[in-house]
Motif scaffolding. Structure first.
Motif, PDB file in Angstrom:
ATOM      1  N   THR A 266       1.092   7.373   4.945  1.00 22.61           N
ATOM      2  CA  THR A 266       0.896   6.441   3.823  1.00 22.61           C
ATOM      3  C   THR A 266      -0.227   7.139   2.873  1.00 22.61           C
ATOM      4  OG1 THR A 266       1.935   4.568   4.585  1.00 22.61           O
ATOM      5  CG2 THR A 266       0.354   4.349   2.364  1.00 22.61           C
ATOM      6  N   GLU A 267      -1.337   7.162   3.812  1.00 15.96           N
ATOM      7  CA  GLU A 267      -2.602   7.865   3.167  1.00 15.96           C
ATOM      8  C   GLU A 267      -2.114   9.414   2.734  1.00 15.96           C
ATOM      9  OE1 GLU A 267      -7.241   8.506   4.397  1.00 15.96           O
ATOM     10  OE2 GLU A 267      -5.736   7.960   5.747  1.00 15.96           O
ATOM     11  N   ASN A 268      -1.475  10.100   3.371  1.00 18.69           N
ATOM     12  CA  ASN A 268      -1.136  11.668   3.015  1.00 18.69           C
ATOM     13  C   ASN A 268      -0.366  11.433   1.826  1.00 18.69           C
ATOM     14  OD1 ASN A 268      -0.600  14.276   3.113  1.00 18.69           O
ATOM     15  ND2 ASN A 268       0.705  14.026   4.769  1.00 18.69           N
ATOM     16  N   ALA A 269       0.589  10.562   1.747  1.00 18.39           N
ATOM     17  CA  ALA A 269       1.404  10.567   0.370  1.00 18.39           C
ATOM     18  C   ALA A 269       0.546  10.321  -0.886  1.00 18.39           C
ATOM     19  CB  ALA A 269       2.541   9.401   0.461  1.00 18.39           C
ATOM     20  N   PHE A 270      -0.390   9.194  -0.619  1.00 15.01           N
ATOM     21  CA  PHE A 270      -1.370   8.942  -1.868  1.00 15.01           C
ATOM     22  C   PHE A 270      -2.111  10.272  -2.041  1.00 15.01           C
ATOM     23  CE2 PHE A 270      -0.684   4.264  -0.599  1.00 15.01           C
ATOM     24  CZ  PHE A 270      -0.125   4.159  -1.996  1.00 15.01           C
ATOM     25  N   GLY A 271      -2.580  10.687  -1.181  1.00 11.84           N
ATOM     26  CA  GLY A 271      -3.467  11.982  -1.383  1.00 11.84           C
ATOM     27  C   GLY A 271      -2.751  13.158  -2.076  1.00 11.84           C
ATOM     28  N   LYS A 272      -1.473  13.214  -1.662  1.00 13.20           N
ATOM     29  CA  LYS A 272      -0.550  14.410  -2.429  1.00 13.20           C
ATOM     30  C   LYS A 272      -0.218  13.780  -3.827  1.00 13.20           C
ATOM     31  CE  LYS A 272       2.108  16.057   1.206  1.00 13.20           C
ATOM     32  NZ  LYS A 272       3.336  16.252   1.830  1.00 13.20           N
ATOM     33  N   ALA A 273      -0.118  12.564  -4.094  1.00 12.70           N
ATOM     34  CA  ALA A 273       0.084  11.999  -5.403  1.00 12.70           C
ATOM     35  C   ALA A 273      -1.081  12.226  -6.224  1.00 12.70           C
ATOM     36  CB  ALA A 273       0.698  10.418  -5.216  1.00 12.70           C
ATOM     37  N   ALA A 274      -2.276  11.771  -5.572  1.00 14.12           N
ATOM     38  CA  ALA A 274      -3.548  11.969  -6.197  1.00 14.12           C
ATOM     39  C   ALA A 274      -4.325  13.238  -6.758  1.00 14.12           C
ATOM     40  CB  ALA A 274      -4.689  10.978  -5.916  1.00 14.12           C
ATOM     41  N   GLY A 275      -3.648  14.309  -5.797  1.00 12.89           N
ATOM     42  CA  GLY A 275      -4.083  15.662  -5.764  1.00 12.89           C
ATOM     43  C   GLY A 275      -5.494  15.683  -4.970  1.00 12.89           C
ATOM     44  N   ASP A 276      -5.804  14.684  -4.092  1.00 15.61           N
ATOM     45  CA  ASP A 276      -6.930  14.844  -3.182  1.00 15.61           C
ATOM     46  C   ASP A 276      -6.817  15.257  -1.831  1.00 15.61           C
ATOM     47  OD1 ASP A 276      -9.278  14.055  -2.314  1.00 15.61           O
ATOM     48  OD2 ASP A 276      -9.141  11.957  -2.094  1.00 15.61           O
ATOM     49  N   ALA A 277      -7.204  16.371  -1.721  1.00 17.83           N
ATOM     50  CA  ALA A 277      -7.008  17.267  -0.427  1.00 17.83           C
ATOM     51  C   ALA A 277      -7.621  16.460   0.783  1.00 17.83           C
ATOM     52  CB  ALA A 277      -7.776  18.555  -0.377  1.00 17.83           C
ATOM     53  N   GLU A 278      -8.918  15.697   0.488  1.00 18.02           N
ATOM     54  CA  GLU A 278      -9.397  15.157   1.663  1.00 18.02           C
ATOM     55  C   GLU A 278      -8.709  13.839   2.162  1.00 18.02           C
ATOM     56  OE1 GLU A 278     -13.648  12.547   2.172  1.00 18.02           O
ATOM     57  OE2 GLU A 278     -13.646  14.177   0.643  1.00 18.02           O
ATOM     58  N   SER A 279      -8.024  13.128   1.044  1.00 15.00           N
ATOM     59  CA  SER A 279      -7.277  12.013   1.534  1.00 15.00           C
ATOM     60  C   SER A 279      -6.058  12.694   2.392  1.00 15.00           C
ATOM     61  CB  SER A 279      -6.620  11.206   0.452  1.00 15.00           C
ATOM     62  OG  SER A 279      -7.695  10.605  -0.231  1.00 15.00           O
ATOM     63  N   GLN A 280      -5.542  13.934   2.037  1.00 14.99           N
ATOM     64  CA  GLN A 280      -4.299  14.351   2.616  1.00 14.99           C
ATOM     65  C   GLN A 280      -4.805  14.873   4.281  1.00 14.99           C
ATOM     66  OE1 GLN A 280      -3.327  17.255  -0.484  1.00 14.99           O
ATOM     67  NE2 GLN A 280      -1.224  16.847  -0.153  1.00 14.99           N
ATOM     68  N   ALA A 281      -5.882  15.347   4.132  1.00 16.12           N
ATOM     69  CA  ALA A 281      -6.565  15.816   5.484  1.00 16.12           C
ATOM     70  C   ALA A 281      -6.899  14.618   6.376  1.00 16.12           C
ATOM     71  CB  ALA A 281      -7.649  16.748   5.537  1.00 16.12           C
ATOM     72  N   SER A 282      -7.215  13.646   5.813  1.00 12.96           N
ATOM     73  CA  SER A 282      -7.490  12.343   6.600  1.00 12.96           C
ATOM     74  C   SER A 282      -6.311  11.583   7.036  1.00 12.96           C
ATOM     75  CB  SER A 282      -8.465  11.471   5.930  1.00 12.96           C
ATOM     76  OG  SER A 282      -8.528  10.271   6.249  1.00 12.96           O
TER      77      SER A 282
END
Length: 123
Positions: free
Chosen positions: A17-33
């Motif tokens: 879920t966090e990875n998907a939100f990171g992709k949607a927001a374009g936030d690489a840190e959230s994707q990695a986390s």
């Protein structure tokens, strides 16, 4: 199913879920986390599966041992009956086998004791 498998699955889902939100927001840190949390969840889930497998194997071995203990008389009786049938079916072969076993035991028990080696370096 143990708590490691449940917690691991929850972490895996949270990481996805966090990875998907990171992709949607374009936030690489959230994707990695999210990916890190997902991998930690998968590892914990695999650990829980391994614990379950070991527990199942131990339970199976315990059940088998209890069954053998409870039916030990039957197992001994079956072995004695099978041996008696073999001796009855082939008395000469049984006699030769018993003699060979007795001869081998006599050779092993009558062997002289080994002496320690003597020499320059063995004093």
């Amino acid at each position: 199913m143990n708590e490691d498998r449940i917690a691991g699955t929850a972490k895996d889902f949270a990481g996805k879920t966090e990875n998907a939100f990171g992709k949607a927001a374009g936030d690489a840190e959230s994707q990695a986390s999210g990916r890190a949390r997902e991998m930690a969840g998968k590892a914990q889930n695999l650990y829980g599966q391994a614990k379950d497998a070991v527990q199942d194997a131990a339970d199976t071995a315990t059940d088998y041992a209890k069954d053998m203990y409870n039916h030990r008389g039957d197992a001994i009786r079956d072995g004695q009956d099978a041996l008696a049938r073999k001796v009855h079916d082939n008395p000469i072969g049984s006699l030769v086998t018993a003699g060979a076993i007795g001869f081998a035991l006599a050779l092993l028990l009558a062997r002289p004791a080994r002496r320690p080696p003597r020499g320059r370096y063995y004093s």
